[in-house]
Design a protein around this motif. Structure first.
Motif, PDB file in Angstrom:
ATOM      1  N   TYR A  94       0.658  -1.303   0.019  1.00  0.00           N
ATOM      2  CA  TYR A  94       0.000   0.328  -0.105  1.00  0.00           C
ATOM      3  C   TYR A  94       0.896   1.485  -0.163  1.00  0.00           C
ATOM      4  O   TYR A  94       0.682   2.374  -0.708  1.00  0.00           O
ATOM      5  CB  TYR A  94      -1.004   0.196   0.980  1.00  0.00           C
ATOM      6  CG  TYR A  94      -2.325  -1.512   1.179  1.00  0.00           C
ATOM      7  CD1 TYR A  94      -2.631  -1.657   0.843  1.00  0.00           C
ATOM      8  CD2 TYR A  94      -2.110  -2.057   2.313  1.00  0.00           C
ATOM      9  CE1 TYR A  94      -3.799  -2.361   0.298  1.00  0.00           C
ATOM     10  CE2 TYR A  94      -2.451  -3.129   2.473  1.00  0.00           C
ATOM     11  CZ  TYR A  94      -3.643  -2.945   1.159  1.00  0.00           C
ATOM     12  OH  TYR A  94      -4.768  -4.477   1.356  1.00  0.00           O
ATOM     13  N   LEU A  95       1.536   1.756   1.247  1.00  0.00           N
ATOM     14  CA  LEU A  95       1.996   2.793   1.196  1.00  0.00           C
ATOM     15  C   LEU A  95       3.733   2.174   1.337  1.00  0.00           C
ATOM     16  O   LEU A  95       4.815   1.777   1.957  1.00  0.00           O
ATOM     17  CB  LEU A  95       1.524   3.851   2.446  1.00  0.00           C
ATOM     18  CG  LEU A  95       0.436   3.796   2.558  1.00  0.00           C
ATOM     19  CD1 LEU A  95      -0.062   4.215   3.544  1.00  0.00           C
ATOM     20  CD2 LEU A  95      -0.005   4.540   0.993  1.00  0.00           C
ATOM     21  N   GLY A  96       4.704   3.747   0.853  1.00  0.00           N
ATOM     22  CA  GLY A  96       6.056   3.411   1.599  1.00  0.00           C
ATOM     23  C   GLY A  96       6.662   4.612   1.911  1.00  0.00           C
ATOM     24  O   GLY A  96       6.348   5.709   1.305  1.00  0.00           O
ATOM     25  N   LEU A 137       5.728  10.080  10.653  1.00  0.00           N
ATOM     26  CA  LEU A 137       5.567  11.939  11.036  1.00  0.00           C
ATOM     27  C   LEU A 137       7.539  11.954  11.884  1.00  0.00           C
ATOM     28  O   LEU A 137       7.699  13.189  11.750  1.00  0.00           O
ATOM     29  CB  LEU A 137       4.021  11.588  11.789  1.00  0.00           C
ATOM     30  CG  LEU A 137       3.099  11.523  11.755  1.00  0.00           C
ATOM     31  CD1 LEU A 137       1.935  12.289  12.606  1.00  0.00           C
ATOM     32  CD2 LEU A 137       2.662  13.151  10.717  1.00  0.00           C
ATOM     33  N   ARG A 138       7.488  10.509  12.222  1.00  0.00           N
ATOM     34  CA  ARG A 138       8.845  10.516  13.145  1.00  0.00           C
ATOM     35  C   ARG A 138      10.060  10.755  11.741  1.00  0.00           C
ATOM     36  O   ARG A 138      10.718  11.449  12.303  1.00  0.00           O
ATOM     37  CB  ARG A 138       8.899   9.152  13.514  1.00  0.00           C
ATOM     38  CG  ARG A 138      10.396   8.907  14.440  1.00  0.00           C
ATOM     39  CD  ARG A 138      10.700   7.983  15.140  1.00  0.00           C
ATOM     40  NE  ARG A 138      10.334   6.443  14.306  1.00  0.00           N
ATOM     41  CZ  ARG A 138      11.283   6.361  12.912  1.00  0.00           C
ATOM     42  NH1 ARG A 138      12.548   6.451  13.545  1.00  0.00           N
ATOM     43  NH2 ARG A 138      10.886   4.835  11.844  1.00  0.00           N
ATOM     44  N   ILE A 139      10.078  10.458  11.039  1.00  0.00           N
ATOM     45  CA  ILE A 139      10.848  10.574   9.862  1.00  0.00           C
ATOM     46  C   ILE A 139      11.088  11.592   9.516  1.00  0.00           C
ATOM     47  O   ILE A 139      11.951  12.373   8.721  1.00  0.00           O
ATOM     48  CB  ILE A 139      11.286   9.225   8.226  1.00  0.00           C
ATOM     49  CG1 ILE A 139      10.231  10.300   8.035  1.00  0.00           C
ATOM     50  CG2 ILE A 139      11.336   7.937   9.763  1.00  0.00           C
ATOM     51  CD1 ILE A 139      10.408   8.354   6.918  1.00  0.00           C
ATOM     52  N   GLU A 142       0.425   2.735  13.044  1.00  0.00           N
ATOM     53  CA  GLU A 142       2.205   2.474  12.900  1.00  0.00           C
ATOM     54  C   GLU A 142       2.686   2.504  12.336  1.00  0.00           C
ATOM     55  O   GLU A 142       3.955   3.493  12.515  1.00  0.00           O
ATOM     56  CB  GLU A 142       2.257   0.994  13.964  1.00  0.00           C
ATOM     57  CG  GLU A 142       1.157   0.426  14.835  1.00  0.00           C
ATOM     58  CD  GLU A 142       1.607   1.229  15.886  1.00  0.00           C
ATOM     59  OE1 GLU A 142       2.879   1.041  16.410  1.00  0.00           O
ATOM     60  OE2 GLU A 142       1.077   1.711  16.234  1.00  0.00           O
ATOM     61  N   PHE A 143       2.253   2.670  10.933  1.00  0.00           N
ATOM     62  CA  PHE A 143       2.888   3.309   9.899  1.00  0.00           C
ATOM     63  C   PHE A 143       3.156   4.263   9.594  1.00  0.00           C
ATOM     64  O   PHE A 143       4.147   5.663   9.381  1.00  0.00           O
ATOM     65  CB  PHE A 143       2.500   2.491   8.477  1.00  0.00           C
ATOM     66  CG  PHE A 143       3.016   3.292   6.766  1.00  0.00           C
ATOM     67  CD1 PHE A 143       4.468   2.487   7.145  1.00  0.00           C
ATOM     68  CD2 PHE A 143       2.926   4.628   6.855  1.00  0.00           C
ATOM     69  CE1 PHE A 143       5.390   3.557   5.616  1.00  0.00           C
ATOM     70  CE2 PHE A 143       3.291   4.895   5.717  1.00  0.00           C
ATOM     71  CZ  PHE A 143       4.217   4.620   5.084  1.00  0.00           C
ATOM     72  N   TRP A 144       2.422   5.274   9.996  1.00  0.00           N
ATOM     73  CA  TRP A 144       2.174   6.416   9.846  1.00  0.00           C
ATOM     74  C   TRP A 144       2.754   7.193  10.379  1.00  0.00           C
ATOM     75  O   TRP A 144       3.460   8.203  10.845  1.00  0.00           O
ATOM     76  CB  TRP A 144       0.752   7.109  10.216  1.00  0.00           C
ATOM     77  CG  TRP A 144       0.450   7.979   9.736  1.00  0.00           C
ATOM     78  CD1 TRP A 144       0.400   9.590   9.856  1.00  0.00           C
ATOM     79  CD2 TRP A 144       0.428   8.958   8.281  1.00  0.00           C
ATOM     80  NE1 TRP A 144      -0.374  10.659   9.343  1.00  0.00           N
ATOM     81  CE2 TRP A 144       0.404   9.960   7.347  1.00  0.00           C
ATOM     82  CE3 TRP A 144       0.621   8.251   6.705  1.00  0.00           C
ATOM     83  CZ2 TRP A 144       0.099  10.975   6.315  1.00  0.00           C
ATOM     84  CZ3 TRP A 144       0.549   8.447   5.344  1.00  0.00           C
ATOM     85  CH2 TRP A 144       0.184  10.539   5.333  1.00  0.00           C
TER      86      TRP A 144
END
Length: 204
Positions: free
Chosen positions: A149-151, A192-194, A186-188
């Motif tokens: 889905y996302l990366g 936001l962290r990076i 969790e991915f999001w």
């Protein structure tokens, strides 16, 4: 797609001064043009942009700001304050974060999450390390995925005494099923962290 190139350097106060060039195509271009057209004038548009980017804009230029189906290019010259602590300077190597909002705060979800379109966002920033300073803390390269889905990826390294940062975010599928919602949350958080990683320069 959205492609951003940033060239910046440190002024005497330890803040970043430079140019940001953003080229938008497809849906990204259409949405930008709609937002520009909604403002009464370019001054109010720039004021909103200063607030969102948390910087001062000294010049603004827009190419292909009207019309359908054409890529648009925005160029700004900016000054952005950094955090200083004694002989250290802390700053985000992206200069301007791609994502700062957590859209996925509900405890659970019963319907799929829909992204507006398949999309790729890339950012490259080049920042010379000022004379008399050395890199004390540098973020490690990372790749984060919601498989299928996302990366997103980020890398930050010193090349010929300049800090070169590359970031990419990709929407590979627009519909993320509700069964993947907890993983999306969790991915999001990682996205936001990076987007908020910091570099520390220390005066020698």
């Amino acid at each position: 797609a959205t492609n951003t190139r940033i060239n910046a350097s440190f002024n005497g106060e330890g803040d970043l001064v430079g140019q940001r060039i953003v080229t938008r195509t497809g849906l990204s271009s259409m949405q930008y043009k709609d937002g520009y057209a909604e403002k009464e004038d370019s001054i109010s548009f720039i004021e909103t942009k200063e607030k969102n980017l948390k910087c001062k804009i000294s010049s603004f230029r827009l190419r292909n700001g009207e019309g359908v189906g054409r890529a648009c290019e925005e160029r700004i010259r900016f000054t952005k304050e950094n955090m200083k602590d004694g002989d250290r300077i802390y700053f985000n190597p992206l200069v301007f974060a791609d994502e700062t909002t957590n859209y996925f705060t509900d405890a659970e979800r019963l319907v799929p999450v829909e992204f507006p379109a398949l999309e790729t966002t890339s950012i490259t920033s080049v920042i010379p390390i000022p004379e008399g300073y050395a890199v004390e803390e540098l973020p490690k390269a990372e790749t984060i995925m919601l498989p299928g889905y996302l990366g997103a990826t980020i890398s930050c390294e010193v090349q010929e005494n300049s800090l070169v940062t590359k970031y990419e975010f990709e929407v590979g599928k627009t519909l993320v099923p509700a069964t993947e919602y907890a993983k999306l949350q969790e991915f999001w958080k990682d996205v936001l962290r990076i987007n908020s990683l910091m570099v520390c320069l220390k005066k020698q």
